[in-house]
Design an enzyme around this catalytic site. Structure first.
Site, mmCIF file in Angstrom:
data_model
loop_
_atom_site.group_PDB
_atom_site.id
_atom_site.type_symbol
_atom_site.label_atom_id
_atom_site.label_comp_id
_atom_site.label_asym_id
_atom_site.label_seq_id
_atom_site.Cartn_x
_atom_site.Cartn_y
_atom_site.Cartn_z
ATOM 1 N N ASP A 1 0.840 -1.200 0.000
ATOM 2 C CA ASP A 1 0.000 0.000 0.000
ATOM 3 C C ASP A 1 0.872 1.246 0.000
ATOM 4 O O ASP A 1 0.662 2.170 -0.786
ATOM 5 C CB ASP A 1 -0.924 -0.024 1.217
ATOM 6 C CG ASP A 1 -1.753 1.233 1.363
ATOM 7 O OD1 ASP A 1 -2.440 1.609 0.391
ATOM 8 O OD2 ASP A 1 -1.724 1.835 2.453
ATOM 9 N N ALA A 2 1.872 1.265 0.855
ATOM 10 C CA ALA A 2 2.774 2.420 0.950
ATOM 11 C C ALA A 2 3.609 2.579 -0.321
ATOM 12 O O ALA A 2 3.786 3.697 -0.812
ATOM 13 C CB ALA A 2 3.679 2.271 2.168
#
Length: 136
Positions: free
Chosen positions: A19-20
């Site tokens: 996600d990051a």
């Protein structure tokens, strides 16, 4: 990180990192395009990083056979991970699909496959841009 340690990570851990990784690439892309106002950046970023967008992008990847066998295995691992919380702003199926999407990016990051990340990010940007332009 060693390969056998990566294999021990569950799909949620891979998705947490993925996600990051994916969002950082999208934020960089938007800044490079000249968007600087945080509210505008956030609004634009949701076209790329929302669970709904990520589910759409996986659908595109599958229809064009973009992911290799290992990446599909990682996607399935992330998608099939049991979660103990409820998805926000989306249905459970979409949430699980987006978790699989993010797990792929987490895996690629941990295995040092920066060129592959870039290739997939570029594909995703292209598909989202096509959708945005068709909606105008």
């Amino acid at each position: 990180m060693e390969s056998n340690n990566i294999d021990q990570l569950n799909g949620m851990a891979l998705a947490y990192l993925g996600d990051a990784v994916y969002e950082m690439h999208i934020r960089t892309y938007l800044l490079e395009r000249g968007f600087y106002v945080p509210t505008k950046l956030h609004h634009l970023a949701t076209h790329y990083v929302s669970a709904k967008a990520q589910a759409y992008l996986i659908e595109c990847m599958n229809s064009e056979n973009i992911l290799n066998d290992v990446e599909m295995s990682i996607f399935n691992k992330g998608r099939n991970t049991k979660t103990h919380h409820k998805a926000k702003n989306t249905d459970s199926l979409t949430y699980h699909i987006s978790t699989g999407f993010e797990a792929v990016f987490g895996y690629l990051q941990l295995t040092g496959q920066q060129k592959r990340i870039r290739t997939l990010v570029d594909f995703c940007i292209e598909k989202v841009e096509e959708e945005i332009n068709e909606g105008k």
